[in-house]
Design an enzyme around this catalytic site. Structure first.
Site, short mmCIF file in Angstrom:
data_model
loop_
_atom_site.label_atom_id
_atom_site.label_comp_id
_atom_site.label_asym_id
_atom_site.label_seq_id
_atom_site.Cartn_x
_atom_site.Cartn_y
_atom_site.Cartn_z
N SER A 110 37.80 1.06 -32.98
CA SER A 110 39.03 0.40 -33.42
C SER A 110 38.75 -0.58 -34.56
O SER A 110 38.34 -0.18 -35.64
CB SER A 110 39.70 -0.30 -32.23
OG SER A 110 40.94 -0.83 -32.58
N ASP A 245 44.44 -0.44 -38.36
CA ASP A 245 43.04 -0.68 -38.04
C ASP A 245 42.26 0.62 -38.22
O ASP A 245 42.79 1.61 -38.72
CB ASP A 245 42.91 -1.23 -36.62
CG ASP A 245 43.39 -0.24 -35.57
OD1 ASP A 245 44.14 0.69 -35.91
OD2 ASP A 245 43.01 -0.38 -34.39
N ASP A 247 41.15 3.09 -36.29
CA ASP A 247 41.54 4.36 -35.67
C ASP A 247 43.04 4.60 -35.69
O ASP A 247 43.53 5.52 -35.05
CB ASP A 247 41.01 4.45 -34.23
CG ASP A 247 41.68 3.44 -33.30
OD1 ASP A 247 41.92 2.31 -33.73
OD2 ASP A 247 41.94 3.81 -32.14
N ASP A 249 45.72 2.97 -34.53
CA ASP A 249 46.63 2.74 -33.40
C ASP A 249 47.25 1.35 -33.44
O ASP A 249 48.02 0.99 -32.55
CB ASP A 249 45.94 3.00 -32.06
CG ASP A 249 44.91 1.95 -31.68
OD1 ASP A 249 44.49 1.16 -32.56
OD2 ASP A 249 44.50 1.93 -30.50
#
Length: 477
Positions: A110, A245, A247, A249
């Site tokens: 993340s 961010d 990834d 999400d």
């Protein structure tokens, strides 16, 4: 074969469950550790069936391909088949797995620094629960020596399905005439964001694309990125800037002036646009959610998507017809009964960055205002946050214990300027409400040795001042 007790491995390697998956230093995420976690997930949760497909995806961290290969080997050892979806946003992998009714594993750290990474697990029904984490942690697995293997061939269907989810949901001319900047950096969502925005009519401006991993934290936007937003908005005459961010999400959205919006405010506005009657959100989020009066029910939880998801499930069980969840980082979880115009939105109870960004752009178009104009009707409560890095969790816990039990400890940090503490909330970390109406919330990170500080006040300048002075006092104590 090596017999590995996962609980012991977590202690020895430092790769352990935090608020969102198992994470640790890349140097400790060896092939054996990653394979052991994968086997513990599949076997500990009784998901390993002959021929069972397991969706596997990753972000753009330099360490992610090696972890993918180790997990792919373990999937095969469990008698399952790898369905490799390549680089894609975490919510895209989750949507694909949910619709296909198969488990999934996402390799991502993340927003945390590039020297760390993580593994996030999904059952066929969605994210694993805290009870599932305990079952994985209690597993004992046999792990053979992992031989070098090639990365599996990519199945593009998951990413295509995610893109279609939003192109089909919104009008094709939604963003006609809009100039939208995408702060691409190393986000796994950068390419699909461009495709979605372009298909909805926007003129897209690419900003700061890089092959070097950049750990963007949507809850603690750097001073450099704050300045970049202001410059980009003027330089390119943008209507908005969108980023995520690593990834994809958690959203990062800036208005037409380049000012980045707080994640909980993005979530609040998104929930309004989607006509939610119930909102589930962590205790760290802004109290404007209740003060807005837009929702029949607001349920507060601990920080972390598993807690938000559990709250959403409880809301449905209690009779809520349309449920939305979101976190202070802006990640939005779509529950049952949400709508975009006449279209029902399929539930996706995992953090997503694309939906809230599009929802705010659509809400601005619907109400005839710029992004900044969406904030005018909100209660004037502002939240700021930042963190102290390399702050051991043990130090954080000791500090919170003192503050919760010793009034003098609070005075030593904040003096008399805030008045007495009128409420101690230990739902997650320590959230202190003071007599003057201001709030300070301290919490150890669940993913890294960091202490996070959130502050709420009647102006952004004051909220930022509270965060900065609190962290300086703590660092100097």
């Amino acid at each position: 074969m090596t017999i590995i007790n996962i609980k012991n491995m977590m202690t020895e390697s430092g790769v352990a469950f935090g608020t969102s998956g198992a994470r640790g230093l890349v140097s400790n995420m060896t092939d054996q550790v990653c394979a052991a976690y994968t086997l513990a997930f599949l076997q500990g949760l009784n998901l390993a069936k002959p021929g069972q497909k397991i969706a596997l995806g990753m972000d753009l961290r330099p360490s992610s391909p090696a972890i993918v290969r180790a997990c792919a080997v373990a999937i095969g050892l469990a008698g399952c088949e790898v369905d490799f979806c390549g680089v894609l946003p975490t919510p895209a992998l989750a949507l694909y797995a949910l619709s296909a009714g198969i488990p999934a594993i996402m390799i991502t750290g993340s927003h945390i620094p590039f020297d760390r990474n993580g593994i996030k697990f999904y059952r066929a029904e969605g994210e694993i629960s805290k009870a599932d984490e305990l079952a994985i942690s209690a597993a004992v697995v046999d792990v053979p020596e992992i031989s070098a293997v090639t990365t599996p061939e990519i199945n593009p269907v998951a990413l295509q399905q995610f893109i279609r989810r939003y192109i089909d949901l919104f009008p094709a001319d939604l963003l006609t005439g809009q100039r939208i900047g995408i702060y691409e950096h190393s986000s796994a969502a950068r390419d699909c964001l461009r495709e979605i925005l372009t298909d909805l009519g926007a003129t897209v401006v690419s900003l700061e694309r890089t092959d070097t991993f950049v750990p963007i934290d949507t809850e603690a936007v750097s001073a450099e990125d704050r300045q970049r937003g202001l410059v980009w908005a003027t330089q390119y005459q943008l209507d908005a800037i969108i980023s995520t961010d690593g990834d994809g999400d958690r959203p990062l959205l800036a208005d037409e002036h380049g000012n980045w919006l707080r994640g909980d405010i993005v979530g609040l506005l998104c929930a309004k646009f989607l006509q939610a009657d119930t909102v589930v959100t962590p205790v760290s989020c802004n109290t404007a959610i209740e003060a807005s009066g837009w929702f029949a029910k607001v349920l507060r939880t601990r920080i972390g998507s598993p807690y938000v998801i559990a709250g959403m499930e409880q809301a449905v069980a209690d009779g809520s017809l349309s449920v939305a969840g979101f976190e202070a980082n802006g990640g939005f979880l779509a529950g049952n009964g949400l709508r975009v115009g006449s279209h029902t939105l399929a539930a996706l109870p995992t953090r997503d960055s694309v939906l809230p960004a599009l929802a705010l752009l659509a809400l601005a178009r619907q109400t005839g205002v710029k992004i900044s104009g969406l904030l005018s009707d909100l209660p004037q409560r502002y939240t700021a946050s930042d963190r102290i890095q390399n702050f051991p969790v043990a130090n954080s816990q000791a500090l919170l214990a003192r503050l919760s039990s010793e009034e003098a400890a609070c005075r030593s940090l904040w003096g008399e300027q805030l008045g007495a503490v009128v409420r101690y909330d230990s739902t997650d970390g320590l959230r202190l409400s003071f007599a003057n109406g201001e709030i300070i919330h301290l919490r150890p990170s669940g993913n890294a040795p960091e202490l996070r500080c959130y502050a709420e006040a009647d102006s952004m300048a004051r909220a930022e001042e509270l965060v900065n002075s609190s962290l300086q006092s703590i660092a100097g104590s």
